[in-house]
Design a protein around this motif. Structure first.
Motif, PDB file in Angstrom:
ATOM      1  N   ILE A 630       0.859  -1.183   0.000  1.00  0.00           N
ATOM      2  CA  ILE A 630       0.000   0.000   0.000  1.00  0.00           C
ATOM      3  C   ILE A 630       0.893   1.229   0.000  1.00  0.00           C
ATOM      4  O   ILE A 630       1.655   1.457   0.950  1.00  0.00           O
ATOM      5  N   SER A 632       1.096   5.300  -0.058  1.00  0.00           N
ATOM      6  CA  SER A 632       0.233   6.423   0.297  1.00  0.00           C
ATOM      7  C   SER A 632       1.048   7.704   0.414  1.00  0.00           C
ATOM      8  O   SER A 632       2.246   7.679   0.713  1.00  0.00           O
ATOM      9  N   ALA A 639       1.668   9.864  -4.740  1.00  0.00           N
ATOM     10  CA  ALA A 639       1.293   8.462  -4.575  1.00  0.00           C
ATOM     11  C   ALA A 639       1.391   7.725  -5.907  1.00  0.00           C
ATOM     12  O   ALA A 639       1.890   6.594  -5.970  1.00  0.00           O
ATOM     13  N   ALA A 663      -6.626   2.199  -4.532  1.00  0.00           N
ATOM     14  CA  ALA A 663      -7.309   1.342  -3.572  1.00  0.00           C
ATOM     15  C   ALA A 663      -8.796   1.669  -3.577  1.00  0.00           C
ATOM     16  O   ALA A 663      -9.198   2.789  -3.927  1.00  0.00           O
ATOM     17  N   ARG A 671      -4.818  10.680   3.250  1.00  0.00           N
ATOM     18  CA  ARG A 671      -3.713  10.169   2.438  1.00  0.00           C
ATOM     19  C   ARG A 671      -4.269   9.448   1.208  1.00  0.00           C
ATOM     20  O   ARG A 671      -5.179   8.631   1.312  1.00  0.00           O
ATOM     21  N   HIS A 672      -3.697   9.755   0.043  1.00  0.00           N
ATOM     22  CA  HIS A 672      -4.076   9.098  -1.201  1.00  0.00           C
ATOM     23  C   HIS A 672      -3.369   7.747  -1.270  1.00  0.00           C
ATOM     24  O   HIS A 672      -2.167   7.643  -1.003  1.00  0.00           O
ATOM     25  N   ARG A 673      -4.114   6.696  -1.668  1.00  0.00           N
ATOM     26  CA  ARG A 673      -3.612   5.333  -1.544  1.00  0.00           C
ATOM     27  C   ARG A 673      -3.649   4.591  -2.886  1.00  0.00           C
ATOM     28  O   ARG A 673      -4.622   4.679  -3.632  1.00  0.00           O
ATOM     29  N   ARG A 674      -2.561   3.867  -3.149  1.00  0.00           N
ATOM     30  CA  ARG A 674      -2.470   2.997  -4.320  1.00  0.00           C
ATOM     31  C   ARG A 674      -2.037   1.613  -3.828  1.00  0.00           C
ATOM     32  O   ARG A 674      -1.271   1.490  -2.892  1.00  0.00           O
ATOM     33  N   ARG A 675      -2.521   0.575  -4.499  1.00  0.00           N
ATOM     34  CA  ARG A 675      -2.251  -0.787  -4.035  1.00  0.00           C
ATOM     35  C   ARG A 675      -1.603  -1.626  -5.125  1.00  0.00           C
ATOM     36  O   ARG A 675      -1.945  -1.499  -6.309  1.00  0.00           O
TER      37      ARG A 675
END
Length: 715
Positions: A630, A632, A639, A663, A671-675
């Motif tokens: 993850i 963030s 991100a 995500a 917080r901006h989130r990428r998975r």
């Protein structure tokens, strides 16, 4: 003479130890807790088993300031901390922080408990006096929990002279393994004998104790606890929710003649400190706690019980990300202890381990005392929909009416807190969202506010739509338990009702009071969320209605079907646990879904087999390994940049990397989130691959990367 060097691990996010010096000849044992300088402040640390760095000259090292006069952290706990850090990829110091907190180290003061003074009293005060008669000088929190009252009532009774303080002798309240042995059925007795033998062997073992709801699993695994006590070893019972602690405290006290030692976040700092020291010096024989109890300094741990082992609440999602069920197995292996995983609806992971012979498997197929399993039916909402603006279908209303007329209790289950999950402008369709999260604001009429269930953001409901400026145009969409309670009040105004949800009932004392009222049949209809789904025994409860049985089936969660089947089966298991037969009605728009068919037929084993057949070909857990990465940042572009950098350097062998992608909660707590999802066969250890991958990737300093080994949440 050369000074003694020691390697000290600090309870901070460092993966390495720091070297300090002691006067020549002073050689503290590994595990010794010391006070040492770190920068300009004094902190606590633990002398670790790591070899100090001999290349650094003595004059560059700082001296240990003091050795703390308390028992060292045991070797098994130090090994456990190292193992957890290596497996979860968390810094060792961060894992140590779960076991060592400075506010626990001071020796607790002399403790006082309460004894009763004879005097006329009220019903609530009599409940306190009845509880104290079964306990040995309990402290305020323990007595309040046992009596189901608030601590303030205990203090008020003391002020009135009804309770007298008495010094507590730590050695006095010893648990007796033979204090009140239960009468077991032949099936239970056979299971108990197997568990006792596992504890007697003083060797590592894992047993999956699978039993239908109401089969008496607790009574059976208490026999394993009793055997550990006979061997003068400690035992640990893990619970998925604090709300269950009051009921289990009373049951364990009744079985063993004294209270277990509690460990959870609702305890006062003074009680936590005293209990930590009791565990460290071996006084605490039986600990009942939440997942963090795994990191207590047990001197000789002989048995670990994970009750409701399938529960997702055992997964710690923040900080050090770990699954307490899996770590309990590791802790038992390091301690040469028996680990018992108890559930009516075992996780697929535990079931497959049992099938493969890695775990023993005991099945309790019948309810204890002659009770029968409830009849489960689906209500097709397409054929019999609720009235407009309502959420209870006519057949469920009819069943509630019949149950009330017959004097039975009913339960309505909806796993959704608040009044409505969405507030919508009927003029333009604008939805009220959280400014910090990709989530709707949930209306809570009990608090007259809109609340984000993810970050805690709260605001008043606006009277003017910020999008179209329409006045008084917002309407609630969908039901929460508060809205169901409102509908029940309109339909059954004379019925005695209670809402049980974590934002309504917030402490073990409130939970105990609610449970006592239900068992005393002071309540006719219980409306609640998942906190009412497990472990409770309500003898007069004959009807369970699930308002939205489809709720957990949506989304892309790998385990959505498995979790829904587990939760709904647990809810259904509250009905018909005594002499009265139970009935369960599942309101659903998909009555032919495999989950609904499995619940109605009672064939959960067949459902698990079908789930396994779906997952095995693709190496999905438990047939393969999975890790989530993850990424963030406070800035969305940052991100994306960090996620793209990881994608460019992704390994090409042995594993499959899925993503990056936003995500489902693309923003969480600002917080901006990428998975990214990493999948591999069971023979491949993911941690070395992930460490190498991260070491080769240049990431922006403002971006954060969290690793979740064996994820159970994909949000």
């Amino acid at each position: 003479m050369t000074a003694t060097r020691v390697a000290v691990l600090l309870p901070y996010p460092f993966d390495h130890t720091f070297d300090y010096t002691l006067p020549a000849g002073d050689i503290p044992a590994p595990g010794t807790i010391v006070s040492i300088p770190l920068g300009k402040r004094m902190v606590h640390g633990v002398v670790w088993d790591t070899r100090p760095d001999a290349t650094v000259p003595d004059h560059r090292l700082k001296p240990v300031a003091a050795i703390i006069d308390i028992p060292p952290l045991p070797a098994t706990l130090r090994q456990f901390i190292d193992w957890v850090a290596n497996y979860t990829m968390a810094p060792r110091g961060e894992v140590l922080a779960l076991a060592l907190k400075s506010n626990l180290l001071d020796r607790p003061p002399d403790r006082f408990g309460w004894v009763a003074a004879p005097a006329p009293t009220t019903a609530r005060r009599q409940a306190v006096l009845n509880a104290i008669a079964t306990l040995d000088r309990p402290d305020t929190a323990t007595l309040a929990a046992a009596a189901g009252v608030s601590p303030s009532l205990i203090r008020a009774m003391a002020d009135a002279g009804l309770l007298i303080p008495a010094r507590r002798d730590a050695a006095a309240a010893r648990l007796d393994p033979d204090a009140a042995p239960p009468t077991l059925s032949p099936e239970q007795a056979r299971a108990a004998e197997i568990l006792r033998a596992g504890i007697t062997a003083k060797a590592f073992s894992v047993t999956l104790l699978e039993g239908v709801t109401g089969s008496g699993k607790t009574e059976v695994y208490c026999e394993a606890i009793a055997e550990a006590l006979r061997q003068h070893r400690q035992a640990l019972v893990l619970l998925p929710e604090i709300a269950l602690s009051a009921q289990f405290t009373a049951r364990l006290a009744a079985r063993f003649g004294a209270m277990p030692t509690l460990w959870h976040s609702n305890l006062t700092p003074a009680i936590r400190r005293a209990n930590w020291h009791d565990v460290a010096n071996g006084t605490a024989q039986l600990v009942l706690g939440a997942r963090s109890a795994l990191f207590l300094p047990f001197t000789d741990l002989g048995a670990i019980i994970v009750d409701e082992e399938h529960e997702a609440a055992y997964k710690q999602e923040d900080g050090v990300i770990y699954h307490a069920r899996d770590m309990a197995v590791v802790r038992a292996r390091l301690s040469q202890a028996g680990c018992i995983l108890a559930s009516a609806t075992p996780s697929l992971e535990s079931s497959i381990n049992a099938e493969a012979g890695r775990y023993r498997h005991i099945i309790l197929a019948a309810r204890h005392g002659g009770a029968t399993m409830p009849r489960i039916e689906t209500l097709d909402l397409r054929a019999t929909p609720p009235a407009r603006g309502k959420f209870l279908a006519p057949p469920l209303i009819e069943a509630l009416t019949t149950t009330l007329a017959g004097g039975g209790q009913s339960m309505l289950f909806l796993n959704r807190r608040g009044y409505a999950p969405l507030t919508l402008c009927r003029a333009c369709g604008h939805r009220l969202n959280c400014p910090n999260c990709t989530a709707w604001l949930v209306e809570h009429r009990s608090h007259t506010s809109l609340l984000c269930h993810h970050c805690g953001h709260t605001e008043r409901a606006p009277t003017i739509c910020p999008s179209c400026q329409a006045e008084h145009s917002f309407v609630p969409i969908g039901p929460g338990v508060e809205r169901i309670a409102e509908e029940v009040a309109e339909r059954f105004p004379d019925a005695r009702r209670i809402v049980m949800a974590s934002d309504v009932i917030t402490s073990p004392e409130q939970t105990a009071a609610a449970i006592r009222a239900i068992v005393a049949h002071e309540i006719d209809i219980i409306i609640g969320t998942q906190m009412i789904a497990k472990a409770w025994h309500f003898p007069d409860l004959v009807l369970v209605g699930v308002v939205d049985a489809d709720l957990g089936l949506a989304g892309g969660d790998l385990r959505a079907g498995e979790r829904s089947a587990q939760l709904l089966h647990q809810v259904a298991g509250r009905a018909g646990r005594a002499s009265l037969p139970g009935r369960v009605l599942l309101q659903s728009y998909t009555p032919d879904h495999p989950v609904m068919r499995a619940l109605c037929s009672g064939d959960l084993a067949g459902f698990r087999a079908a789930e396994a057949a779906i997952r095995e070909p693709g190496h999905w857990p438990p047939f393969g390994r999975l890790a989530a990465i993850i990424v963030s940042a406070m800035d969305a572009g940052l991100a994306d940049q960090a996620a793209a950098a990881l994608a460019r350097t992704a390994p090409q062998r042995d594993i499959i990397v899925l993503g990056p992608a936003p995500a489902p909660f693309a923003m969480l707590r600002g917080r901006h989130r990428r998975r990214l999802l990493v999948r591999g066969p069971r023979r491949v250890a993911l941690q070395p691959i992930l460490r190498d991958w991260l070491a080769r990737t240049e990431l922006p300093r403002a971006a954060r990367v969290d690793i979740d080994i064996d994820p159970i949440s994909f949000l």
